[in-house]
Design a protein around this motif. Structure first.
Motif: not given
Length: 433
Positions: A315-319
């Motif tokens: 989730v943290i990596a997506l943006p």
């Protein structure tokens, strides 16, 4: 005789070999470096190979994904079953020799068909690489240290990718794209011989409540029963599926990142050899090592961490991944890519450690092979294939930015994988109640 020695009849052997654990882990990690380096060379050298053999993005996706995974995944199952009943180190050595010879053949390919055949042979050889290593590590390190050991072992992919980028791109720029295949293949053949003679075969289940003998290993579960037992276990099957979804991202990205940075962001081979290699080596390497440490720390108190840690990382990596695809300069794109490189592989030490700790000592190799079957059939088989086909699909409308659109199309898989890992955490927690 102490109580520990009574519980573990191989205790004295373990003490005698205690000083060799680091050597064994180092050798296995180096083999994994070669394993991944061989696997990634085609992706790293995609641009000169495309120019030389006149192949499309779709063909590149098939050869780095589906064609390779087809053999790599399915051959690993019978090889894993055999390794559980024989000498795992010898299986590993023979496999290393086979895939290294096939890597040399890749450099000799003069047509797309010849390159496909050589890549399939690489896949057959590499099928016997990782699953035996998982089991050897699990029988060389106690449970409370396996997460860190697996984290160190899984430095193979980032180190292999970084070395492949650094030396592969440099050699290709200075000489020819075929030279890296010859050199890496020759190193692999030599390493296979060294492993055969220098790495000891550890007793099965040494650190488990009930170690098993070689005779018990040979008379273990049947081939069909071992496969059925893995997939009948909902938690193991879900762990494999969630890892496959995460691997879809890692392979879809890594197999086209070099081509994307060169073709759409303007990097040269010399720049790739320095800056992209550093980003892969430092980003992926520290990420996998840190995730192994986190698994050892948190999963000891709460096994649900095997699912929550990978979910949070995705989730943290997506943006940052979306920012990488959108950036207008390679310097900005590479800086943003560093975060996904650090976080994308958090799932690997967590899942491998979880699965190896859940199965019987006599079924660790085939369980690792079945995990890799799902993980790589979904990830390696479909990830690069999807990105390559999507790029060709978007090319008529978006031209030189077709790979950018393909990466956007892949982005939802981050959320799918995260949800699967959260589901895994929930099942683990419910089972523990």
């Amino acid at each position: 005789m102490t109580m520990r020695e009574a519980a573990h009849p191989h205790g004295s052997v373990d003490q005698g070999r205690g000083g060799k654990r680091g050597f064994v882990l180092g050798m296995l990690c180096f083999i994994y470096v070669l394993n991944f380096l061989d696997r990634q060379l085609v992706s790293i050298l995609a641009k000169p190979i495309q120019d030389s053999l006149q192949i499309s993005d779709s063909q590149l996706g098939y050869i780095t994904g589906f064609y390779f995974a087809l053999f790599y995944c399915f051959i690993a199952i019978p090889v894993g079953w055999l390794a559980d009943r024989t000498n795992r180190v010898k299986i590993l050595s023979l496999a290393c020799g086979l895939w290294s010879g096939a890597t040399i053949a890749c450099g000799m390919a003069g047509t797309y068909g010849q390159l496909v055949a050589a890549r399939m042979a690489v896949g057959i050889g590499e099928a016997g690489g990782v699953p035996p290593s998982y089991a050897i590590i699990s029988d060389s390190f106690p449970r409370e240290r396996r997460g860190t050991a697996m984290g160190i072992f899984n430095l193979g992919p980032p180190l292999g990718s970084a070395l492949g980028v650094a030396f592969g791109a440099s050699l290709a720029a200075a000489y020819d794209w075929r030279v890296p295949f010859y050199l890496v293949g020759a190193i692999g053949v030599i390493t296979a011989v060294l492993v055969y003679f220098l790495v000891p075969e550890p007793p099965r289940g040494r650190f488990d409540p009930a170690p098993i003998s070689a005779a018990q290993a040979r008379s273990g579960q049947s081939f069909g029963r071992a496969i059925a037992g893995f997939f009948e276990n909902r938690v193991l099957a879900l762990a494999a599926l969630a890892s496959g979804a995460a691997n879809f991202i890692t392979y879809g990205l890594s197999n086209f990142a070099t081509l994307f940075l060169m073709r759409e962001k303007g990097m040269t081979l010399d720049q790739v050899a320095i800056w992209y290699a550093l980003a892969v080596g430092v980003g992926m390497g520290t990420g996998i090592f840190v995730s192994g440490k986190l698994v050892d720390r948190f999963a000891a108190r709460n096994k649900a961490a095997y699912g929550t840690i990978p979910a949070a990382s995705l989730v943290i990596a997506l943006p940052f991944f979306l920012g990488f695809a959108a950036a207008d300069r390679w310097e900005i794109a590479l800086a943003l890519l560093f975060v996904p490189l650090f976080l994308n592989s958090f799932f690997l030490p967590a899942t491998v450690t979880f699965v190896q700790g859940e199965v019987d000592p006599g079924a660790r190799v085939i369980s690792g092979a079945l995990l890799l079957l799902v993980m790589n059939l979904v990830g390696l088989g479909l990830g690069p294939t999807f990105v390559g086909m999507a790029s060709d699909f978007f090319r008529p409308e978006y031209g030189g930015h077709s790979l950018q659109m393909a990466f956007y199309a892949m982005a939802p898989m981050y959320l799918i994988a995260a949800l699967l890992f959260l589901w895994l955490a929930r099942l683990i927690k419910r089972r523990g109640q």
